[in-house]
Design a protein around this motif. Sequence first.
Motif: not given
Length: 400
Positions: A106-118
Motif C-alpha cells: 500500500e501507500d508507503p507511510n514514510l513518516v520519518s526522521k527530521d533529517e530524511a527528505f524526498s
Amino acid sequence: MVGMESKKKRIVLIAALAVLLIVGTMFAVIRSKSSPKSMPPAAETPAPTAVVTPEPSPEATATPEPTVVPTATPAPTATPEPTPEPTPTPTPVLVYGPSEVTFPEEDPNLVSKDEAFSVIWLADTQAWVTKGSFAPKIPEVFGWIADTREELNTVAVVHTGDVVENGGNPVHWERINAGIAKLPQDLPFIVSAGNQDAGKKTLADGLWFSQDFVKNADPAKTYRNGEGFWQTVEAGNTKLLFVALAYEAMDDAGFAWMRGVMNDHPDHTGIVLAHSILSYNHKGRSLYTKMGERIVAEIAAQCDNVRLMLCGHITGMTRHRETFPHPNGGTRCVEILRYNYQDFTAPKNMGFLRILRFDPAENTLEVFTYSPLTGRTHLSPTYRNEEHLLITEIFPEPEA
C-alpha cells in the motif's frame, strides 16, 4: 656232384647273411654317432608345451581381460545438477548494502526522521496526455505530490523528459499543465526536455519555450532560454545541485555549460537529469545510449561532485553504478537510475511516479515506484526488483 653244389650254395648264403649283419651293425653305429649326445631322445625340448602359454586362466593372467576398468563411471557426484541459471530473485532487492527491504503493498507511510527528505521523480508522462480519458486524473497525481509535501518532506520535483507525446500539440500541453499547476510555487520543478517534447524537429518548432515552467525560470539558472536548468536545494545539512540538459542540447556547448555549473558548486551533491543515458542493458546490448556514453565520459567522470544520474527514454527500469578515481586517491561512486512506464497505458497502470527518499543519517537512498491513483507500489513481476530499491552509501566521502 649234386651234393657238392648244394653245399656251396649254403656257404654262399651264410656268407651273405654275415655280410648283411655286419653292414647293419655298422650302419647302426654310424647313425648313433651322428646324433648329438646332449639331446636326449624324447625329452627333446618338450614340444612347446609350456610355451603354449596355458590359456590365460582369468585368475593367473596379469593381463586382466580388457580390463573394463569401469571407465571411471563418474559417480553421480560428477553430474552436478544443472545449475539453474541464477534466476532473478523475486525477493526484495538490496542494491548495495547489507539490510533487507520489503515490498509494501500500500501507500508507503514514510513518516520519518527530521533529517530524511524526498524528491519526486516523473518520467515519460507522454502516455498520460494522449488518452483523453486519463487527462482528468493528471491533476490528481500532482495534487498528491502537493498534499504529501510536508509528510514526505519533499524538497523538489524533477522530470527526465517526454513530458508530452507531441511538443507541438497544444492539447497535450494543456492536459499536463493542469497537473503542474497543482504544485506549490515555492517547490522547485526541474525538467530535462525529451525528444518528444520537441515540435517536428526541435524544441523551437514546438511549444516548449512558451510553457510557464520554462518562461518563469530564473534566467541566471537557465541555459539557452530553457534548453537547460540548474537549481540548488538545501535539506537540513545536505546541499543538492540539480542540473538538467535537454535531449537536443547534448552537444559540446551543452556539456561545457553543465560542467561549469557542477564545478561552480563543489560543496553540493550533484544530480544530473537527462532524458537518455542507460540503454536496454540486456545481453548483447550496450549499457549506455550514444548520448549516455558522452554524459558519463564528459560529466560524471569529470565532475567530482556528481553522485546521482536520472534518466528515462527507454521503457522499463534498470540501474548501474559507475566508479571513478577521486582526487584524494580514493574512489567516487555514481548511481545511475532509469525508469519509464510509457507502455503501461491501462487505467490500473497509470499515474506511476518515483519517490526518492534520502536519509542522510543512514546515508541511504530508498526508491519507491508508486501510483497515487491506485495506491500500488509496484506494477508487475517483470520490474519488481527495480521498483523498490535501497541504495546504501549514497553520499559517502570517497575512501582514500
